[in-house]
Structure formats: C-alpha cells, structure tokens
Design a protein around this motif. Structure first.
Motif, mmCIF file in Angstrom:
data_model
loop_
_atom_site.group_PDB
_atom_site.id
_atom_site.type_symbol
_atom_site.label_atom_id
_atom_site.label_comp_id
_atom_site.label_asym_id
_atom_site.label_seq_id
_atom_site.Cartn_x
_atom_site.Cartn_y
_atom_site.Cartn_z
ATOM 1 N N PRO A 189 -27.791 15.324 39.857
ATOM 2 C CA PRO A 189 -27.739 13.965 39.305
ATOM 3 C C PRO A 189 -26.616 13.121 39.890
ATOM 4 O O PRO A 189 -26.711 11.903 39.936
ATOM 5 C CB PRO A 189 -27.522 14.188 37.811
ATOM 6 C CG PRO A 189 -27.982 15.557 37.545
ATOM 7 C CD PRO A 189 -27.757 16.326 38.791
ATOM 8 N N PHE A 190 -25.548 13.756 40.383
ATOM 9 C CA PHE A 190 -24.423 12.999 40.917
ATOM 10 C C PHE A 190 -24.657 12.555 42.354
ATOM 11 O O PHE A 190 -23.890 11.777 42.891
ATOM 12 C CB PHE A 190 -23.141 13.834 40.827
ATOM 13 C CG PHE A 190 -22.754 14.124 39.408
ATOM 14 C CD1 PHE A 190 -22.233 13.141 38.600
ATOM 15 C CD2 PHE A 190 -22.947 15.392 38.877
ATOM 16 C CE1 PHE A 190 -21.892 13.403 37.287
ATOM 17 C CE2 PHE A 190 -22.596 15.665 37.574
ATOM 18 C CZ PHE A 190 -22.075 14.665 36.768
ATOM 19 N N ALA A 191 -25.686 13.052 42.995
ATOM 20 C CA ALA A 191 -25.979 12.700 44.383
ATOM 21 C C ALA A 191 -27.126 11.707 44.477
ATOM 22 O O ALA A 191 -27.773 11.601 45.505
ATOM 23 C CB ALA A 191 -26.301 13.963 45.171
ATOM 24 N N THR A 192 -27.396 10.962 43.425
ATOM 25 C CA THR A 192 -28.518 10.032 43.436
ATOM 26 C C THR A 192 -28.215 8.753 44.183
ATOM 27 O O THR A 192 -29.139 8.076 44.619
ATOM 28 C CB THR A 192 -28.943 9.684 41.999
ATOM 29 O OG1 THR A 192 -27.819 9.136 41.315
ATOM 30 C CG2 THR A 192 -29.462 10.909 41.285
ATOM 31 N N MET A 193 -26.945 8.396 44.331
ATOM 32 C CA MET A 193 -26.584 7.151 45.005
ATOM 33 C C MET A 193 -25.621 7.433 46.159
ATOM 34 O O MET A 193 -24.413 7.274 46.023
ATOM 35 C CB MET A 193 -25.956 6.180 44.011
ATOM 36 C CG MET A 193 -26.929 5.731 42.962
ATOM 37 S SD MET A 193 -26.312 4.591 41.710
ATOM 38 C CE MET A 193 -24.870 3.911 42.339
ATOM 39 N N PRO A 194 -26.116 7.851 47.324
ATOM 40 C CA PRO A 194 -25.218 8.163 48.444
ATOM 41 C C PRO A 194 -24.448 6.942 48.939
ATOM 42 O O PRO A 194 -23.351 7.075 49.457
ATOM 43 C CB PRO A 194 -26.143 8.718 49.517
ATOM 44 C CG PRO A 194 -27.522 8.382 49.103
ATOM 45 C CD PRO A 194 -27.500 8.122 47.642
ATOM 46 N N GLU A 195 -25.012 5.744 48.771
ATOM 47 C CA GLU A 195 -24.306 4.531 49.187
ATOM 48 C C GLU A 195 -23.005 4.370 48.424
ATOM 49 O O GLU A 195 -22.003 3.895 48.954
ATOM 50 C CB GLU A 195 -25.182 3.286 48.969
ATOM 51 C CG GLU A 195 -26.461 3.280 49.766
ATOM 52 C CD GLU A 195 -27.592 4.022 49.070
ATOM 53 O OE1 GLU A 195 -27.510 4.284 47.853
ATOM 54 O OE2 GLU A 195 -28.554 4.368 49.769
ATOM 55 N N GLN A 196 -23.013 4.775 47.159
ATOM 56 C CA GLN A 196 -21.810 4.680 46.339
ATOM 57 C C GLN A 196 -20.716 5.591 46.914
ATOM 58 O O GLN A 196 -19.560 5.195 47.000
ATOM 59 C CB GLN A 196 -22.115 5.084 44.898
ATOM 60 C CG GLN A 196 -20.906 5.023 43.986
ATOM 61 C CD GLN A 196 -21.246 5.494 42.580
ATOM 62 O OE1 GLN A 196 -22.292 6.068 42.342
ATOM 63 N NE2 GLN A 196 -20.343 5.243 41.664
ATOM 64 N N TYR A 197 -21.069 6.797 47.325
ATOM 65 C CA TYR A 197 -20.093 7.726 47.872
ATOM 66 C C TYR A 197 -19.559 7.241 49.217
ATOM 67 O O TYR A 197 -18.377 7.387 49.508
ATOM 68 C CB TYR A 197 -20.697 9.125 48.006
ATOM 69 C CG TYR A 197 -20.980 9.738 46.669
ATOM 70 C CD1 TYR A 197 -19.942 10.098 45.817
ATOM 71 C CD2 TYR A 197 -22.281 9.917 46.238
ATOM 72 C CE1 TYR A 197 -20.207 10.635 44.573
ATOM 73 C CE2 TYR A 197 -22.558 10.457 44.993
ATOM 74 C CZ TYR A 197 -21.510 10.818 44.164
ATOM 75 O OH TYR A 197 -21.771 11.349 42.936
ATOM 76 N N ILE A 198 -20.412 6.639 50.015
ATOM 77 C CA ILE A 198 -19.972 6.097 51.299
ATOM 78 C C ILE A 198 -18.979 4.968 51.059
ATOM 79 O O ILE A 198 -17.928 4.898 51.690
ATOM 80 C CB ILE A 198 -21.179 5.624 52.133
ATOM 81 C CG1 ILE A 198 -22.025 6.821 52.550
ATOM 82 C CG2 ILE A 198 -20.725 4.839 53.353
ATOM 83 C CD1 ILE A 198 -23.363 6.445 53.159
ATOM 84 N N VAL A 234 -13.198 2.997 50.804
ATOM 85 C CA VAL A 234 -12.071 2.463 50.045
ATOM 86 C C VAL A 234 -10.888 3.430 50.091
ATOM 87 O O VAL A 234 -9.741 3.026 50.299
ATOM 88 C CB VAL A 234 -12.487 2.171 48.581
ATOM 89 C CG1 VAL A 234 -11.284 1.885 47.712
ATOM 90 C CG2 VAL A 234 -13.476 1.030 48.541
ATOM 91 N N ILE A 235 -11.164 4.712 49.925
ATOM 92 C CA ILE A 235 -10.098 5.718 49.971
ATOM 93 C C ILE A 235 -9.451 5.754 51.356
ATOM 94 O O ILE A 235 -8.218 5.816 51.471
ATOM 95 C CB ILE A 235 -10.656 7.102 49.582
ATOM 96 C CG1 ILE A 235 -11.014 7.110 48.100
ATOM 97 C CG2 ILE A 235 -9.665 8.213 49.904
ATOM 98 C CD1 ILE A 235 -11.806 8.322 47.654
ATOM 99 N N ASN A 236 -10.258 5.666 52.405
ATOM 100 C CA ASN A 236 -9.719 5.674 53.770
ATOM 101 C C ASN A 236 -8.871 4.437 54.031
ATOM 102 O O ASN A 236 -7.838 4.519 54.694
ATOM 103 C CB ASN A 236 -10.841 5.768 54.798
ATOM 104 C CG ASN A 236 -11.492 7.128 54.812
ATOM 105 O OD1 ASN A 236 -10.945 8.102 54.304
ATOM 106 N ND2 ASN A 236 -12.683 7.203 55.385
ATOM 107 N N LYS A 237 -9.291 3.278 53.539
ATOM 108 C CA LYS A 237 -8.514 2.048 53.722
ATOM 109 C C LYS A 237 -7.160 2.142 53.026
ATOM 110 O O LYS A 237 -6.157 1.650 53.529
ATOM 111 C CB LYS A 237 -9.288 0.846 53.183
ATOM 112 C CG LYS A 237 -10.460 0.474 54.020
ATOM 113 C CD LYS A 237 -10.210 -0.827 54.710
ATOM 114 C CE LYS A 237 -11.475 -1.237 55.414
ATOM 115 N NZ LYS A 237 -11.250 -1.585 56.777
#
Length: 110
Positions: free
Chosen positions: A11-20, A25-28
C-alpha cells in the motif's frame, strides 16, 4: 499463520511520483555550496598533488561534485595546472578519473 512478507508494504508503494519528489527535496536539502579556497590553500593543494605524483604516495582527495563534497582514496597519476586538470586513480576500483583542479577542496597524503 502465514507471514505477509512484501504484501505488507504494497500500500505504501502506490504513488511512486511522491517518493521521487520526496527524494528530490531531501537531495536539495543535503546540497552544500562549493567552498571558496584562498590562494594559500590552492598553493598547498598544488604542492601536495605534485609531491604525491613524484613519490607515488596515496592521498585522500576531497572534491566538490553536484552539490556534495566527496572524499576518495587513491593515487595521483597526472597533473596539468595550465589546463586545470589532473588524473586520479581511485583505490577501490582502480579507475582513472579525469577531474578539474578547480573542483578540489582538500588533498592529504595518507
């Protein structure tokens, strides 16, 4: 009773765009500005590079790339201060890396 394994996390992998987007944001936030070196620091780096080249000593090389300061260990094979470049052979994979002298932040002999 049967373990759920990977089914539990689906269920947590339903929105891969969100993780990208979150990863971007974390990298920035982790990016740092390129350090500005003084003339004295640049001369010291140049002296250490030439010493490591002639004595074939191993060095810790810290350089700036893509918003990060990266440290590697290896050997200097070639230095050309006129063209602002040098060749560095890393210790792990023994690959030749062509780099610019202006990207260097710090060099230390092991």
């Amino acid at each position: 009773m049967e373990p759920r394994g990977m089914k539990k996390w689906r269920p947590f992998a339903t929105m891969p765009e969100q993780y990208i987007g979150l990863q971007e944001v974390i990298n920035k936030q982790a990016e740092v500005a390129q350090p500005v070196l003084t003339e004295e620091q640049m001369e010291k780096i140049n002296f250490i590079l030439i010493e490591a080249l002639h004595t074939n000593k191993q060095v810790y090389l810290t350089y700036y790339k893509s918003g990060q300061c990266i440290t590697e260990t290896g050997f200097i094979q070639f230095v050309d201060s006129q063209e602002d470049r040098f060749i560095f052979i890393d210790e792990v994979f023994e690959l030749k890396n062509k780099m610019r002298l202006s990207e260097l932040v710090d060099v230390r002999i092991v």
